[in-house]
Design a protein around this motif. Structure first.
Motif, PDB file in Angstrom:
ATOM      1  N   GLU A  81      12.038  83.062  19.342  1.00 30.83           N
ATOM      2  CA  GLU A  81      12.153  83.498  17.753  1.00 30.83           C
ATOM      3  C   GLU A  81      11.676  82.892  16.834  1.00 30.83           C
ATOM      4  O   GLU A  81      11.293  83.555  15.582  1.00 30.83           O
ATOM      5  N   THR A  82      11.529  81.505  16.840  1.00 33.03           N
ATOM      6  CA  THR A  82      11.029  80.889  15.618  1.00 33.03           C
ATOM      7  C   THR A  82       9.623  80.144  15.767  1.00 33.03           C
ATOM      8  O   THR A  82       8.910  79.716  14.930  1.00 33.03           O
ATOM      9  N   GLY A  83       9.141  80.119  17.132  1.00 35.77           N
ATOM     10  CA  GLY A  83       7.890  79.557  17.557  1.00 35.77           C
ATOM     11  C   GLY A  83       7.945  77.913  17.487  1.00 35.77           C
ATOM     12  O   GLY A  83       7.117  77.160  17.499  1.00 35.77           O
ATOM     13  N   HIS A  84       9.031  77.403  17.365  1.00 34.96           N
ATOM     14  CA  HIS A  84       9.525  76.034  17.274  1.00 34.96           C
ATOM     15  C   HIS A  84      10.105  75.399  18.685  1.00 34.96           C
ATOM     16  O   HIS A  84      10.600  76.198  19.050  1.00 34.96           O
ATOM     17  N   SER A  85       9.622  74.213  19.274  1.00 38.69           N
ATOM     18  CA  SER A  85      10.144  73.484  20.031  1.00 38.69           C
ATOM     19  C   SER A  85      11.198  72.999  19.508  1.00 38.69           C
ATOM     20  O   SER A  85      11.336  72.440  18.428  1.00 38.69           O
ATOM     21  N   CYS A  86      12.060  72.543  20.301  1.00 38.63           N
ATOM     22  CA  CYS A  86      13.426  71.633  19.814  1.00 38.63           C
ATOM     23  C   CYS A  86      14.007  70.616  20.666  1.00 38.63           C
ATOM     24  O   CYS A  86      13.397  70.702  21.988  1.00 38.63           O
ATOM     25  N   ALA A  87      14.495  69.672  20.282  1.00 43.57           N
ATOM     26  CA  ALA A  87      15.212  68.706  21.099  1.00 43.57           C
ATOM     27  C   ALA A  87      16.830  69.162  20.856  1.00 43.57           C
ATOM     28  O   ALA A  87      17.435  68.664  19.830  1.00 43.57           O
ATOM     29  N   PRO A  88      17.359  69.768  22.046  1.00 39.26           N
ATOM     30  CA  PRO A  88      18.884  69.749  21.874  1.00 39.26           C
ATOM     31  C   PRO A  88      19.650  68.695  21.633  1.00 39.26           C
ATOM     32  O   PRO A  88      19.172  67.711  22.388  1.00 39.26           O
ATOM     33  N   GLY A  89      20.734  68.739  20.883  1.00 38.58           N
ATOM     34  CA  GLY A  89      21.722  67.707  20.781  1.00 38.58           C
ATOM     35  C   GLY A  89      23.150  67.781  20.933  1.00 38.58           C
ATOM     36  O   GLY A  89      23.301  68.623  22.189  1.00 38.58           O
ATOM     37  N   ALA A  90      23.863  67.855  19.912  1.00 41.00           N
ATOM     38  CA  ALA A  90      25.347  68.042  20.383  1.00 41.00           C
ATOM     39  C   ALA A  90      25.868  69.396  20.727  1.00 41.00           C
ATOM     40  O   ALA A  90      24.966  70.388  20.332  1.00 41.00           O
ATOM     41  N   ARG A  91      26.638  69.685  21.547  1.00 40.89           N
ATOM     42  CA  ARG A  91      27.163  71.085  21.748  1.00 40.89           C
ATOM     43  C   ARG A  91      28.061  71.634  20.534  1.00 40.89           C
ATOM     44  O   ARG A  91      29.050  70.730  20.170  1.00 40.89           O
ATOM     45  N   LEU A  92      27.915  72.798  20.087  1.00 40.57           N
ATOM     46  CA  LEU A  92      28.626  73.134  19.021  1.00 40.57           C
ATOM     47  C   LEU A  92      29.493  74.134  19.623  1.00 40.57           C
ATOM     48  O   LEU A  92      29.470  74.433  20.737  1.00 40.57           O
ATOM     49  N   PRO A  93      30.619  74.905  18.765  1.00 35.70           N
ATOM     50  CA  PRO A  93      31.523  75.660  19.212  1.00 35.70           C
ATOM     51  C   PRO A  93      31.067  77.048  20.036  1.00 35.70           C
ATOM     52  O   PRO A  93      29.626  77.389  19.488  1.00 35.70           O
ATOM     53  N   THR A  94      31.381  77.630  20.879  1.00 35.60           N
ATOM     54  CA  THR A  94      31.073  78.896  21.515  1.00 35.60           C
ATOM     55  C   THR A  94      31.823  79.983  20.520  1.00 35.60           C
ATOM     56  O   THR A  94      33.083  79.873  20.221  1.00 35.60           O
ATOM     57  N   VAL A  95      30.959  80.959  20.163  1.00 33.52           N
ATOM     58  CA  VAL A  95      31.229  81.865  19.291  1.00 33.52           C
ATOM     59  C   VAL A  95      31.556  83.240  20.118  1.00 33.52           C
ATOM     60  O   VAL A  95      31.044  83.464  20.957  1.00 33.52           O
ATOM     61  N   ARG A 119      28.337  80.785   9.600  1.00 33.15           N
ATOM     62  CA  ARG A 119      28.611  79.890   8.498  1.00 33.15           C
ATOM     63  C   ARG A 119      29.462  78.706   9.108  1.00 33.15           C
ATOM     64  O   ARG A 119      29.098  77.392   8.707  1.00 33.15           O
ATOM     65  N   GLU A 120      30.256  79.067  10.019  1.00 32.92           N
ATOM     66  CA  GLU A 120      31.263  77.957  10.620  1.00 32.92           C
ATOM     67  C   GLU A 120      30.355  76.987  11.349  1.00 32.92           C
ATOM     68  O   GLU A 120      30.790  75.900  11.565  1.00 32.92           O
ATOM     69  N   LEU A 121      29.371  77.604  11.950  1.00 29.56           N
ATOM     70  CA  LEU A 121      28.331  76.685  12.770  1.00 29.56           C
ATOM     71  C   LEU A 121      27.782  75.588  11.952  1.00 29.56           C
ATOM     72  O   LEU A 121      27.608  74.600  12.534  1.00 29.56           O
ATOM     73  N   LEU A 122      27.778  76.062  10.842  1.00 33.87           N
ATOM     74  CA  LEU A 122      27.074  74.793   9.768  1.00 33.87           C
ATOM     75  C   LEU A 122      28.019  73.750   9.520  1.00 33.87           C
ATOM     76  O   LEU A 122      27.527  72.459   9.694  1.00 33.87           O
ATOM     77  N   ASP A 123      29.323  73.951   9.651  1.00 34.39           N
ATOM     78  CA  ASP A 123      30.397  72.994   9.595  1.00 34.39           C
ATOM     79  C   ASP A 123      30.387  71.977  10.745  1.00 34.39           C
ATOM     80  O   ASP A 123      30.353  70.894  10.439  1.00 34.39           O
ATOM     81  N   ALA A 124      30.183  72.628  11.741  1.00 32.59           N
ATOM     82  CA  ALA A 124      29.922  71.875  13.118  1.00 32.59           C
ATOM     83  C   ALA A 124      28.914  71.021  13.084  1.00 32.59           C
ATOM     84  O   ALA A 124      28.956  70.101  13.699  1.00 32.59           O
ATOM     85  N   LEU A 125      27.577  71.565  12.788  1.00 31.04           N
ATOM     86  CA  LEU A 125      26.495  70.982  12.692  1.00 31.04           C
ATOM     87  C   LEU A 125      26.595  69.614  11.983  1.00 31.04           C
ATOM     88  O   LEU A 125      26.149  68.369  12.323  1.00 31.04           O
ATOM     89  N   HIS A 126      27.131  69.623  10.722  1.00 29.44           N
ATOM     90  CA  HIS A 126      27.369  68.674   9.721  1.00 29.44           C
ATOM     91  C   HIS A 126      28.304  67.584  10.442  1.00 29.44           C
ATOM     92  O   HIS A 126      28.054  66.371  10.282  1.00 29.44           O
ATOM     93  N   GLY A 127      29.155  67.880  11.231  1.00 38.48           N
ATOM     94  CA  GLY A 127      30.074  67.002  11.852  1.00 38.48           C
ATOM     95  C   GLY A 127      29.245  66.346  12.922  1.00 38.48           C
ATOM     96  O   GLY A 127      29.305  65.161  13.147  1.00 38.48           O
ATOM     97  N   ALA A 128      28.465  67.096  13.807  1.00 36.98           N
ATOM     98  CA  ALA A 128      27.681  66.544  14.810  1.00 36.98           C
ATOM     99  C   ALA A 128      26.689  65.435  14.388  1.00 36.98           C
ATOM    100  O   ALA A 128      26.411  64.629  14.951  1.00 36.98           O
ATOM    101  N   LEU A 129      26.284  65.529  13.168  1.00 36.44           N
ATOM    102  CA  LEU A 129      25.066  64.957  12.635  1.00 36.44           C
ATOM    103  C   LEU A 129      25.552  63.762  12.053  1.00 36.44           C
ATOM    104  O   LEU A 129      24.664  62.693  11.466  1.00 36.44           O
ATOM    105  N   ARG A 130      27.030  63.690  11.826  1.00 40.32           N
ATOM    106  CA  ARG A 130      27.444  62.418  11.101  1.00 40.32           C
ATOM    107  C   ARG A 130      27.220  61.352  11.875  1.00 40.32           C
ATOM    108  O   ARG A 130      27.480  61.101  13.055  1.00 40.32           O
TER     109      ARG A 130
END
Length: 137
Positions: A62-76, A126-137
């Motif tokens: 979808e984005t054309g980007h490769s990525c390095a997965p990190g923290a698991r975020l909530p299941t929606v 939007r709630e996933l952005l909060d989870a990301l913020h917590g994971a990157l701290r």
């Protein structure tokens, strides 16, 4: 197996992020013309596919980007046309690539977290952005 009305559709995706020059956090959102919405890259699992592998594949498709997965975020969990859907998410740092418009996604935007929060169509994204913020701290 297509499953019944109560069997959830399984999908996976990532909250894709990168650091802009200067270190500011940027979030990648995708626009899907079929739904005219802005969301995080995600998609349905193929038969027997591991959810994390599906999430990384969907980011690439979808984005054309490769990525390095990190923290698991909530299941929606939500319903689509009356059928339950479960989407497993991971935080993922973009590691390179370039976007090319395709049938599923016609635009991507790299936005600050505040701008991404405004642009996202669904509250659960939007709630996933909060989870990301917590994971990157």
């Amino acid at each position: 197996m297509t499953g019944g009305a109560g069997v959830p559709v399984r999908a996976a995706g990532c909250v894709l992020w990168r650091r802009a020059p200067g270190g500011a956090l940027e979030i990648c959102l995708v626009h899907r013309p079929k739904y005219d919405d802005w969301s995080h890259p995600k998609g349905k699992l193929k038969a027997g596919e591991d959810p994390l592998a599906a999430a990384v594949r969907e980011v690439q498709e979808e984005t054309g980007h490769s990525c390095a997965p990190g923290a698991r975020l909530p299941t929606v969990r939500y319903a689509v046309n009356g059928r339950p859907k479960e989407v497993d998410y991971w935080a993922a740092e973009a590691t390179g690539g370039a976007f090319t418009p395709n049938n599923e996604v016609d635009r991507v935007r790299w936005l600050t977290p505040a701008a991404a929060r405004t642009r996202l169509t669904q509250q659960h994204d939007r709630e996933l952005l909060d989870a990301l913020h917590g994971a990157l701290r």
